[in-house]
Scaffold this active site. Structure first.
Site, short mmCIF file in Angstrom:
data_model
loop_
_atom_site.label_atom_id
_atom_site.label_comp_id
_atom_site.label_asym_id
_atom_site.label_seq_id
_atom_site.Cartn_x
_atom_site.Cartn_y
_atom_site.Cartn_z
N SER A 174 3.41 -6.35 -2.13
CA SER A 174 4.54 -5.95 -3.14
C SER A 174 4.52 -6.74 -4.43
O SER A 174 5.45 -7.16 -5.00
CB SER A 174 5.96 -6.10 -2.32
OG SER A 174 5.80 -5.26 -1.06
N HIS B 275 -8.87 -5.32 5.60
CA HIS B 275 -7.51 -5.12 5.36
C HIS B 275 -6.66 -5.00 6.63
O HIS B 275 -7.38 -4.40 7.57
CB HIS B 275 -7.31 -3.68 4.48
CG HIS B 275 -5.99 -3.69 3.75
ND1 HIS B 275 -4.85 -3.24 4.45
CD2 HIS B 275 -5.75 -4.08 2.50
CE1 HIS B 275 -3.91 -3.41 3.57
NE2 HIS B 275 -4.23 -3.74 2.52
N LYS C 91 -5.39 2.52 -1.40
CA LYS C 91 -5.26 3.48 -0.26
C LYS C 91 -5.57 4.75 -0.05
O LYS C 91 -6.74 5.26 -0.79
CB LYS C 91 -3.90 2.80 0.41
CG LYS C 91 -3.70 1.44 0.19
CD LYS C 91 -2.54 0.90 0.91
CE LYS C 91 -2.38 -0.52 0.59
NZ LYS C 91 -1.11 -1.14 1.45
N ASN D 65 -5.88 -1.52 -4.87
CA ASN D 65 -6.33 -0.87 -3.69
C ASN D 65 -5.27 0.48 -3.61
O ASN D 65 -4.16 0.49 -3.42
CB ASN D 65 -5.82 -1.61 -2.49
CG ASN D 65 -6.12 -0.98 -0.97
OD1 ASN D 65 -6.75 0.08 -1.17
ND2 ASN D 65 -5.91 -1.50 -0.08
N GLU E 170 -4.37 -2.99 7.37
CA GLU E 170 -4.33 -1.91 7.85
C GLU E 170 -5.44 -1.34 8.73
O GLU E 170 -5.45 -0.49 9.49
CB GLU E 170 -4.10 -0.69 6.65
CG GLU E 170 -2.53 -1.01 6.19
CD GLU E 170 -2.55 -0.80 4.83
OE1 GLU E 170 -3.21 -0.10 4.09
OE2 GLU E 170 -1.35 -1.18 4.39
N GLY F 4 3.65 -3.26 1.13
CA GLY F 4 4.22 -2.05 0.99
C GLY F 4 5.94 -1.96 1.51
O GLY F 4 6.52 -1.12 1.55
N GLU G 107 -2.84 -11.46 2.02
CA GLU G 107 -1.84 -10.44 2.35
C GLU G 107 -0.85 -10.72 3.33
O GLU G 107 -1.38 -10.13 4.40
CB GLU G 107 -2.51 -9.23 2.12
CG GLU G 107 -3.50 -8.97 1.23
CD GLU G 107 -3.64 -7.26 0.72
OE1 GLU G 107 -3.39 -6.77 -0.31
OE2 GLU G 107 -4.11 -6.46 1.60
P1 13P Z 1 1.56 -3.20 -1.78
O1 13P Z 1 1.40 -3.80 -3.31
O2 13P Z 1 1.95 -1.69 -1.78
O3 13P Z 1 2.51 -4.03 -0.95
O4 13P Z 1 0.11 -3.35 -1.00
C1 13P Z 1 -0.45 -4.53 -0.91
C2 13P Z 1 -1.93 -4.13 -0.30
O5 13P Z 1 -2.03 -3.76 0.93
C3 13P Z 1 -3.27 -4.32 -1.02
O6 13P Z 1 -4.21 -4.29 -0.12
#
Ligand code: 13P
Length: 253
Positions: A216, A98, A11, A9, A100, A176, A170
């Protein structure tokens, strides 16, 4: 046997040129080095999909995905992207729900249920995200919370439709932050979710469902996470922005 998937992803990262370079590098390293039966999905920003599609077109190991999609077919929805548009640029996967998107765009379980329906109807594979906040984890109600996300967004599907959905667990506190769920925490949750799926759809469907872990994940911790019996791959954020790290994660099966 369920599919092993590692989805990147991206992002809101990478210019078009950077994205094309990253996708090319991933395809090249995958072609040269990947010998296991896992597949990669590149979930790029919308504006990169069309061009990245041409890079992954010849590969049977690297596929294209979007990071979101509208539940509407077309019309006056400024800024939104439809399933038909995603199909027209060669995407075959779409991340839905997601954390976010849920947090910054108030996406609800009910709205996501509609998006899942549209994605399936249009032949796209939803990567349906679920996961709890730190507060919920500390209160000990994480299994209940995440099960409810599945119930409200997915359990209206019949078994045949449900079988086409990929789930990504997740935990928000691991996204992150550099704090990965331990492999035991990931396994416990994935097993609990598989049990919830079995209660709804039967053991065979539950055993056939791909459940990814995200938060992560990196080359250093992927082998242990992927060694867990109920962890079928990953949804990778930060580490998917470096081709070497991303492919090393896929290779860690
Ligand atoms: P990170 O791997 O940067 O923690 O992000 C995970 C994520 O949100 C994937 O959709």
């Amino acid at each position: 046997m369920r599919k092993k998937i590692v989805a990147g992803n991206w992002k809101m990262n990478k210019s078009l040129d950077e994205g094309l370079a990253l996708a090319s590098e991933v395809v090249n390293i995958v072609n040269d080095e990947l010998t296991n039966d896992a597949i990669a999905v590149l979930c790029t920003p919308f504006v990169h999909l069309s061009a990245v599609s041409k890079i992954v077109a010849g590969s049977d190991k690297v596929f294209l995905g979007a990071q979101n999609m509208s539940e509407h077919a077309s019309g006056a929805y400024t800024g939104d992207i439809s399933a038909d548009m995603l199909n027209s640029v060669g995407a075959s996967y779409v991340i839905l729900g997601h954390s976010e998107r849920r947090e910054y765009h108030n996406e609800s379980n009910a709205q996501l249920a509609s998006r899942v329906d549209v994605a399936l109807e249009k032949g796209l594979t939803p990567i349906f995200c679920c996961g709890e906040s730190l507060e919920i984890r500390e209160a000990g109600t994480h299994v209940e919370f995440v099960s409810n996300q599945l119930k409200e967004s997915l359990f209206h599907l019949d078994a045949a439709s449900f079988s086409k959905v990929v789930i990504a667990y997740e935990p928000i506190w691991a996204i992150g932050t550099g704090v990965t769920a331990t492999s035991a925490q990931a396994q416990d949750m994935h097993k609990a979710l598989r049990d919830v799926l079995a209660a709804q759809y039967g053991q065979e469907v539950a055993d056939g469902t791909t459940i990814l872990y995200g938060g992560s994940a990196k080359p250093a911790n992927a082998p242990e996470l992927f060694a867990q019996p109920d962890v079928d791959g990953g949804l990778i954020g930060g580490a998917s922005l470096k081709a070497r790290d991303f492919v090393d994660i896929i290779k860690s099966y």
